[in-house]
Design an enzyme around this catalytic site. Sequence first.
Site, PDB file in Angstrom:
ATOM      1  N   ALA A  36      39.942  50.621  34.964  1.00 46.86           N
ATOM      2  CA  ALA A  36      40.490  49.526  35.763  1.00 46.86           C
ATOM      3  C   ALA A  36      41.367  48.609  34.917  1.00 46.86           C
ATOM      4  O   ALA A  36      41.530  48.781  33.708  1.00 46.86           O
ATOM      5  CB  ALA A  36      39.357  48.734  36.403  1.00 46.86           C
ATOM      6  N   HIS A  37      41.944  47.598  35.599  1.00 45.64           N
ATOM      7  CA  HIS A  37      42.906  46.717  34.941  1.00 45.64           C
ATOM      8  C   HIS A  37      42.281  45.928  33.791  1.00 45.64           C
ATOM      9  O   HIS A  37      41.154  45.497  33.848  1.00 45.64           O
ATOM     10  CB  HIS A  37      43.575  45.773  35.952  1.00 45.64           C
ATOM     11  CG  HIS A  37      42.634  44.955  36.779  1.00 45.64           C
ATOM     12  ND1 HIS A  37      43.020  44.320  37.918  1.00 45.64           N
ATOM     13  CD2 HIS A  37      41.326  44.663  36.634  1.00 45.64           C
ATOM     14  CE1 HIS A  37      42.009  43.665  38.440  1.00 45.64           C
ATOM     15  NE2 HIS A  37      40.970  43.862  37.670  1.00 45.64           N
ATOM     16  N   ASN A  38      43.097  45.801  32.735  1.00 40.62           N
ATOM     17  CA  ASN A  38      42.757  44.992  31.558  1.00 40.62           C
ATOM     18  C   ASN A  38      41.576  45.525  30.750  1.00 40.62           C
ATOM     19  O   ASN A  38      41.035  44.813  29.906  1.00 40.62           O
ATOM     20  CB  ASN A  38      42.501  43.528  31.945  1.00 40.62           C
ATOM     21  CG  ASN A  38      43.731  42.868  32.518  1.00 40.62           C
ATOM     22  OD1 ASN A  38      43.838  42.723  33.743  1.00 40.62           O
ATOM     23  ND2 ASN A  38      44.661  42.493  31.669  1.00 40.62           N
TER      24      ASN A  38
END
EC number: 2.3.1.191
Length: 353
Positions: free
Chosen positions: A241-243
């Site tokens: 997922a993001h980051n």
Amino acid sequence: MQGQSFTLAELAELTGSELSGDGNLVIDSVAPLETAESGSISFLANPRYRRAVATTRASAVILPMDMRASAPAVPAVFSNNPYLAFARVARALNPQRPAQPGVDPSAWVAPGAYVDPAAEVAPHAVVHNESRIGAGSVVCSGAVIGVGAVLGADCVIGPNVTIAEGCQLGDRVQVSAGAVIGADGFGFAQDGERWEAVPQLGTVQIEDDVSIGANTTVDRGSQGDTRIRQGCKIDNLVQIAHNVEVGEHTVIAACTGISGSTRIGRCCIIAGSVGIAGHLNIADGTTFTGMAMVTGNVREAGVYSSGIPAMPAQDWRRSAVRFRQLDAMARRIDALEKALERMNDDNNEHTGP
């Protein structure tokens, strides 16, 4: 599958192994012990298959060092890590196909894109404006390289892969068929009963020598970047997922999901179907066994497990009934312990001096 050929002595030198037998034997393929033929080399890493060494038709075998005293008649190379030696032999005999420089006429390369003359862009691939394809890299059929994306040297971008806008890949990165690098992260703000998308403004940064499996997705950062550090190996059907940041030389097996903003340390081993919650920190050298559910920070390296192994359905149903009774059982045990403590106190009073 055949490619090049080497003498057994050359393969022993290549792998740093100890040669036993005729070093002039020509080896042109790798094969399992049971099905190998003349010209093939096999390997033994698991002692359970030791008997197969005596009957194999392979020209040579890669064996562990502890078998030197009981070496079979077949020529061999002895290694402290037979599986690693086998990998290097297999790669030498079957080298990766080099890029065929040029852009296929059916591919579309934007006028503002740069494709190194030593790179290959296969049929029906799309390379958007401001993107850069490094020397020796291969963009396979149907792949899409987004606006401003960058590929380093000697990358292989598999069929129907998407490298989305602004993502950057280092050298020798391999991305297998159907993977998506730089999809929008799953970010939504709640407005009553509705959800409103939060713009995902970051990118994905992938360092050198990373391998990403088929149909895996690495989401772009919401503001900063998602980062996959040098040497990571990621299996098929993984969701990052993001980051998220994945540390150097960490391996992640299939069907694992890592939630947003989690930091995975270096040299971790994450087995299949592991679920990792968001905003966590995982220590370097941590191992999670299959189907582990990780809901808190892991500050010390070690092997961590959860999940319930499969069992006969009747036993599982009986256990499931007990799960629902655990809270009541715990309360009864607590009450019994307190009653027993009171009884002990009463006995001590009656038997005291």
